[in-house]
Design an enzyme around this catalytic site. Structure first.
Site, PDB file in Angstrom:
ATOM      1  N   LYS A   1       9.133  -6.779   0.409  1.00  0.00           N
ATOM      2  CA  LYS A   1       9.981  -5.979  -0.611  1.00  0.00           C
ATOM      3  C   LYS A   1      10.892  -5.054  -0.062  1.00  0.00           C
ATOM      4  CE  LYS A   1       7.128  -6.728  -4.764  1.00  0.00           C
ATOM      5  NZ  LYS A   1       6.297  -5.936  -5.764  1.00  0.00           N
TER       6      LYS A   1
ATOM      7  N   ASP B   1       9.716  -4.057 -11.175  1.00  0.00           N
ATOM      8  CA  ASP B   1       8.308  -3.672 -11.308  1.00  0.00           C
ATOM      9  C   ASP B   1       8.149  -2.533 -12.243  1.00  0.00           C
ATOM     10  OD1 ASP B   1       7.080  -5.444  -9.735  1.00  0.00           O
ATOM     11  OD2 ASP B   1       7.269  -4.545  -7.826  1.00  0.00           O
TER      12      ASP B   1
HETATM   13  P1  NAP Z   1       0.050  -0.155  -1.504  1.00  0.00           P
HETATM   14  O1  NAP Z   1       1.590  -0.360  -1.165  1.00  0.00           O
HETATM   15  O2  NAP Z   1      -0.675  -0.897  -0.246  1.00  0.00           O
HETATM   16  O3  NAP Z   1      -0.569   1.132  -1.844  1.00  0.00           O
HETATM   17  C1  NAP Z   1      -2.032   1.233  -2.117  1.00  0.00           C
HETATM   18  C2  NAP Z   1      -2.127   2.748  -2.719  1.00  0.00           C
HETATM   19  O4  NAP Z   1      -3.512   2.814  -3.077  1.00  0.00           O
HETATM   20  C3  NAP Z   1      -1.859   3.840  -1.731  1.00  0.00           C
HETATM   21  O5  NAP Z   1      -1.404   4.936  -2.141  1.00  0.00           O
HETATM   22  C4  NAP Z   1      -3.101   4.054  -1.279  1.00  0.00           C
HETATM   23  O6  NAP Z   1      -3.658   5.162  -0.672  1.00  0.00           O
HETATM   24  C5  NAP Z   1      -3.971   3.834  -2.279  1.00  0.00           C
HETATM   25  N1  NAP Z   1      -5.432   3.376  -1.993  1.00  0.00           N
HETATM   26  C6  NAP Z   1      -5.892   2.385  -1.421  1.00  0.00           C
HETATM   27  N2  NAP Z   1      -7.303   2.235  -1.351  1.00  0.00           N
HETATM   28  C7  NAP Z   1      -7.570   3.430  -1.896  1.00  0.00           C
HETATM   29  C8  NAP Z   1      -8.870   4.149  -2.110  1.00  0.00           C
HETATM   30  N3  NAP Z   1     -10.135   3.696  -1.605  1.00  0.00           N
HETATM   31  N4  NAP Z   1      -8.930   5.260  -2.711  1.00  0.00           N
HETATM   32  C9  NAP Z   1      -8.019   5.990  -3.023  1.00  0.00           C
HETATM   33  N5  NAP Z   1      -6.590   5.353  -2.774  1.00  0.00           N
HETATM   34  C10 NAP Z   1      -6.452   4.315  -2.289  1.00  0.00           C
HETATM   35  O7  NAP Z   1      -0.185  -1.309  -2.556  1.00  0.00           O
HETATM   36  P2  NAP Z   1       0.494  -1.528  -3.695  1.00  0.00           P
HETATM   37  O8  NAP Z   1       1.426  -2.932  -3.809  1.00  0.00           O
HETATM   38  O9  NAP Z   1       1.158  -0.482  -4.174  1.00  0.00           O
HETATM   39  O10 NAP Z   1      -0.522  -2.226  -4.721  1.00  0.00           O
HETATM   40  C11 NAP Z   1      -1.381  -1.442  -5.154  1.00  0.00           C
HETATM   41  C12 NAP Z   1      -2.210  -2.141  -6.473  1.00  0.00           C
HETATM   42  O11 NAP Z   1      -1.343  -2.479  -7.548  1.00  0.00           O
HETATM   43  C13 NAP Z   1      -2.758  -3.391  -6.140  1.00  0.00           C
HETATM   44  O12 NAP Z   1      -3.984  -3.613  -6.732  1.00  0.00           O
HETATM   45  C14 NAP Z   1      -1.639  -4.557  -6.533  1.00  0.00           C
HETATM   46  O13 NAP Z   1      -2.405  -5.584  -6.954  1.00  0.00           O
HETATM   47  C15 NAP Z   1      -1.490  -4.029  -7.821  1.00  0.00           C
HETATM   48  N6  NAP Z   1       0.068  -4.354  -8.078  1.00  0.00           N
HETATM   49  C16 NAP Z   1       0.286  -4.630  -9.442  1.00  0.00           C
HETATM   50  C17 NAP Z   1       1.391  -5.140  -9.976  1.00  0.00           C
HETATM   51  C18 NAP Z   1       1.669  -5.744 -11.269  1.00  0.00           C
HETATM   52  O14 NAP Z   1       2.786  -6.169 -11.870  1.00  0.00           O
HETATM   53  N7  NAP Z   1       0.540  -5.313 -12.117  1.00  0.00           N
HETATM   54  C19 NAP Z   1       2.772  -5.039  -8.974  1.00  0.00           C
HETATM   55  C20 NAP Z   1       2.365  -4.621  -7.862  1.00  0.00           C
HETATM   56  C21 NAP Z   1       0.900  -4.109  -7.508  1.00  0.00           C
HETATM   57  P3  NAP Z   1      -3.354   5.655   0.978  1.00  0.00           P
HETATM   58  O15 NAP Z   1      -2.015   5.864   1.336  1.00  0.00           O
HETATM   59  O16 NAP Z   1      -4.284   6.556   1.005  1.00  0.00           O
HETATM   60  O17 NAP Z   1      -3.701   4.250   1.621  1.00  0.00           O
END
Ligand code: NAP
Length: 289
Positions: free
Chosen positions: A73, A109
């Site tokens: 992305k 998104d």
């Molecule tokens: P990402 O870029 O890796 O970001 C993850 C975020 O979650 C970061 O802010 C991270 O904080 C935080 N995090 C991870 N583990 C944590 C924990 N144990 N406690 C507190 N904070 C935590 O991932 P992303 O692409 O944004 O995806 C995040 C979620 O959204 C996933 O579950 C994904 O499947 C979902 N998603 C859904 C859609 C949809 O259309 N529904 C679209 C995209 C993503 P740190 O900076 O501290 O690591």
């Protein structure tokens, strides 16, 4: 669903790694068939080192357009000719539209998230919201909410190495949109309590609560939930996370990430075809998957 493939059939695709598990092909192929559009959608596993040539193939093979997912992305941003205002603000794209060889990058998104809220009749324009997480999904949500006129966004994240980077990104979004955006430590329970007391909506934009950790919630104290605080969880596996169960228990409006996924696809479909995705039929299909 039967689709005749001819010499005129156009191709839309997903470029991701891994791509094979995606439900986007099911969503878009049903929509092409329902709307009688002579096109098909396929998923391709694209390695990072092959992204540039894969994007070039949109031009050379005259694809309708593509969706991009992890890990492409952000890397795709410099490879397109133009960015939508939201994509430029977010710094990541999930959709490319091919306009006669001119490639336009969009990020649907955040649009998907805003439409998902409209579907449960939650309006946040002019209001205050709290977002837990500041990664890719959160940045798209925060940017679109700010562009659409949300007054204040209070972001909470773990205070790790990524924290100063997020701080700069959020300041940039605030400056460009005029939205008030703050970043605070997720461990600061008092700040979180204050933020939620002012908020109409809580968004979980982390993977906390996702399978196989269904018993986890990003919120440590359930007493911060209330009936008038809607809760959106970007997770859709499981369909009802612990956070959503807890929010439902106090009578709050809730929705899971399936609707964001549905409506980001609907927005991409509209960009490629100029037609509305038949969302009710697609929703019924993806709920079964
Ligand atoms: P990402 O870029 O890796 O970001 C993850 C975020 O979650 C970061 O802010 C991270 O904080 C935080 N995090 C991870 N583990 C944590 C924990 N144990 N406690 C507190 N904070 C935590 O991932 P992303 O692409 O944004 O995806 C995040 C979620 O959204 C996933 O579950 C994904 O499947 C979902 N998603 C859904 C859609 C949809 O259309 N529904 C679209 C995209 C993503 P740190 O900076 O501290 O690591």
């Amino acid at each position: 669903m039967e689709q005749m493939i001819s010499g005129h059939t156009r191709l839309a695709a997903l470029f991701a790694k891994p791509a094979r598990h995606s439900i986007s092909p099911a969503m878009h192929n049903l929509s092409f068939a329902e709307e009688k559009i002579d096109a098909i959608y396929l998923a391709f596993d694209v390695e990072p080192e092959n992204l540039a040539t894969s994007i070039e193939s949109i031009r050379t093979l005259d694809l309708l357009g593509v969706n991009l997912s992890m890990p492409h992305k952000m890397a795709a941003v410099p490879l397109v000719d133009e960015l939508s205002p939201a994509a430029s603000l977010i710094g990541a794209i999930n959709t490319i539209v091919n306009q006669n060889g001119h490639l336009i990058g969009h990020n649907t998104d955040g649009i998907g998230f805003m439409r998902a809220l409209a579907a449960i009749e939650v309006s946040i324009i002019g209001e205050t919201i709290t977002v837990i997480g500041a990664g890719g999904a959160a940045t798209a949500i925060i940017s679109q909410a700010a562009l659409d006129g949300v007054k204040k966004i209070q972001v909470f994240n773990r205070k790790d190495d990524f924290y100063p980077v997020i701080e700069v990104k959020l300041q940039e979004i605030a400056q460009q949109t005029g939205c008030q955006i703050s970043l605070q430590d997720l461990d600061d329970q008092l700040a979180l309590a204050n933020a939620l007391a002012q908020s109409q909506l809580l968004v979980n934009a982390t993977g906390v609560g996702m399978k196989p950790n269904e018993n986890q919630s990003p919120l440590k104290d359930n007493s911060l939930l209330r009936e008038t605080l809607a809760v959106y969880d970007v997770i859709y596996n499981p369909r009802e996370t612990k956070l959503l169960q807890d929010a439902k228990a106090v009578g709050a409006k809730t929705a899971n990430g399936l609707s964001m996924l549905l409506y980001q696809g609907a927005a991409a479909f509209e960009l490629w075809t100029g037609k509305q995705m038949p969302v009710k039929k697609v929703q019924a299909l993806i709920e079964m998957l």
